[in-house]
Design an enzyme around this catalytic site. Structure first.
Site, PDB file in Angstrom:
ATOM      1  N   ASN A  94      21.005  -3.197 -18.888  1.00  0.00           N
ATOM      2  CA  ASN A  94      19.694  -2.897 -18.316  1.00  0.00           C
ATOM      3  C   ASN A  94      19.126  -4.180 -17.705  1.00  0.00           C
ATOM      4  O   ASN A  94      19.699  -5.264 -17.845  1.00  0.00           O
ATOM      5  CB  ASN A  94      18.749  -2.278 -19.349  1.00  0.00           C
ATOM      6  CG  ASN A  94      18.453  -3.189 -20.521  1.00  0.00           C
ATOM      7  OD1 ASN A  94      18.274  -4.402 -20.371  1.00  0.00           O
ATOM      8  ND2 ASN A  94      18.389  -2.620 -21.722  1.00  0.00           N
ATOM      9  N   GLU A 130      18.451  -7.124 -20.089  1.00  0.00           N
ATOM     10  CA  GLU A 130      19.684  -7.781 -20.519  1.00  0.00           C
ATOM     11  C   GLU A 130      20.259  -8.642 -19.403  1.00  0.00           C
ATOM     12  O   GLU A 130      20.748  -9.755 -19.643  1.00  0.00           O
ATOM     13  CB  GLU A 130      20.687  -6.719 -20.959  1.00  0.00           C
ATOM     14  CG  GLU A 130      20.288  -6.006 -22.244  1.00  0.00           C
ATOM     15  CD  GLU A 130      21.067  -4.723 -22.492  1.00  0.00           C
ATOM     16  OE1 GLU A 130      20.970  -4.191 -23.619  1.00  0.00           O
ATOM     17  OE2 GLU A 130      21.763  -4.238 -21.568  1.00  0.00           O
ATOM     18  N   ASP A 151      22.734   4.830 -23.592  1.00  0.00           N
ATOM     19  CA  ASP A 151      23.918   5.546 -24.081  1.00  0.00           C
ATOM     20  C   ASP A 151      24.247   6.735 -23.183  1.00  0.00           C
ATOM     21  O   ASP A 151      25.414   7.021 -22.913  1.00  0.00           O
ATOM     22  CB  ASP A 151      23.687   6.027 -25.513  1.00  0.00           C
ATOM     23  CG  ASP A 151      23.392   4.891 -26.476  1.00  0.00           C
ATOM     24  OD1 ASP A 151      24.030   3.828 -26.347  1.00  0.00           O
ATOM     25  OD2 ASP A 151      22.517   5.062 -27.339  1.00  0.00           O
TER      26      ASP A 151
END
Length: 349
Positions: free
Chosen positions: A223, A226, A295
């Site tokens: 993301n 990150e 996820d």
């Protein structure tokens, strides 16, 4: 300076049949999901009154729901989308572990999810409160067993199971959220894993802290936060900073593709020697809950690539699935029927 970025503005009507054909092949795919499996607990209560003991709310207990988190949520998303997921990880021989195993979608094969005596199943408990007629809001989260490292024997069992599970699979999804998976293990899997046709399967990785150490895989899906931490530069609305971050991660990891998810700003897909694709968010930008959305994104992208999609086609489907799941509260999945319906809406059908 010549920019390499381009907008993903292809005709959705032209792409729709191709994307539906990819979805049709999801049911043929076997995906090994390897990593840190977590029990996500949601404890719901109704606001009763203020406590006399401290300035806190007293809740009247309603119910507790347990759903798979971490790698478990990725596995559940694979199954909800029609694929066959093989779960490989460690859980404790405790009540939380039993609840976790019992909460998997029927399409998840949990036989390689090893029970470890004396180990506490990593559990994230969220307390949600609200009125009778109002949506429950999370007020606190408590984690248990999430900091414990695997022993040498536990790691040996896990690695043996991971290598065995990646024989005759179409893809491998690596979920590194707690250090159980290592880059060395993934390189072993890369050397030994094969599809049913004897070819090397797609390997995708979602690593919260160690992405730079994973190299030469099919794709990764960090993301924006990150990505910012990895390159040491804020991105925000700066398209040039985004371009630098994506290209740097692509170069350092040698991935086939880097898909940076950007919340309400959509996604950006980076591939070697290819202009960057900017994909706008699917649906509303009024997000209900981002819990586990990453996820859903990596699960959809993994299935799509294993079903013959190009990285851009896989990113398109992952973007739609991600846009659907953030409209749901809690750790959630997207079904294949929901994805089909949303693809029709996206194409203006």
């Amino acid at each position: 300076m010549t920019t390499r970025a381009t907008s993903a503005a292809s005709d959705p009507h032209r792409d729709r049949d191709r994307l539906h054909a990819v979805i049709d092949r999801f049911a043929r795919c076997r995906v090994a999901v390897i990593g840190d499996f977590v029990a996500d607990e949601f404890v719901y209560g109704r606001v009763g009154r203020l406590s006399r003991e401290a300035p806190v709310l007293i809740l009247e207990y309603d119910r507790t729901d347990t759903v798979p988190g971490g790698a478990g949520n990725a596995a559940n998303n694979i199954a909800a989308l029609g694929g066959h997921a093989i779960a490989v990880g460690l859980v404790g021989d405790d009540a939380a572990g039993e609840r976790l195993r019992g909460s998997f979608h029927p399409g998840v094969d949990a036989r390689r999810l090893a029970r470890v005596a004396g180990r506490e199943t990593p559990t994230k408990t969220r307390i949600l409160a609200g009125g009778i007629h109002s949506a429950k809001q999370q007020i606190v989260r408590m984690d248990r067993g999430t900091r414990r490292r695997a022993t040498a024997e536990e790691r040996r069992r896990f690695e043996a199971a991971a290598l065995a599970a990646t024989v005759r699979v179409d893809a491998v999804l690596v979920s590194d959220g707690g250090g159980l998976v290592t880059p060395a293990l993934v390189q072993k899997i890369k050397r030994t894993a094969r599809t049913r046709d004897g070819e090397a399967p797609h390997i995708l990785v979602d690593s919260r802290y160690d992405l730079r150490r994973y190299r030469g895989l099919t794709a990764c899906t960090p993301n924006e936060s990150e990505a910012e931490a990895l390159v040491g530069e804020a991105i925000g609305d700066d398209i040039r900073a985004l371009e630098r971050a994506g290209r740097r991660l692509l170069d350092e990891t040698k991935m086939g593709a880097v898909l940076i998810t950007r919340g309400s700003r959509g996604m950006a897909l980076f591939e070697p020697d290819t202009p960057t694709r900017h994909i706008p968010i699917h649906g509303s930008d009024e997000i209900a809950d981002v819990t586990g959305a990453g996820d859903t994104v990596i699960a959809t992208m993994t299935l799509a690539l294993a079903s013959g999609a190009t990285p851009y086609e896989a990113a398109q489907l992952a973007n739609i699935a991600g846009g659907l799941v953030v409209m749901k509260r809690g750790t959630a999945t997207v079904s294949i029927d929901e994805l089909r319906a949303a693809l029709g809406i996206e194409a203006g059908a």
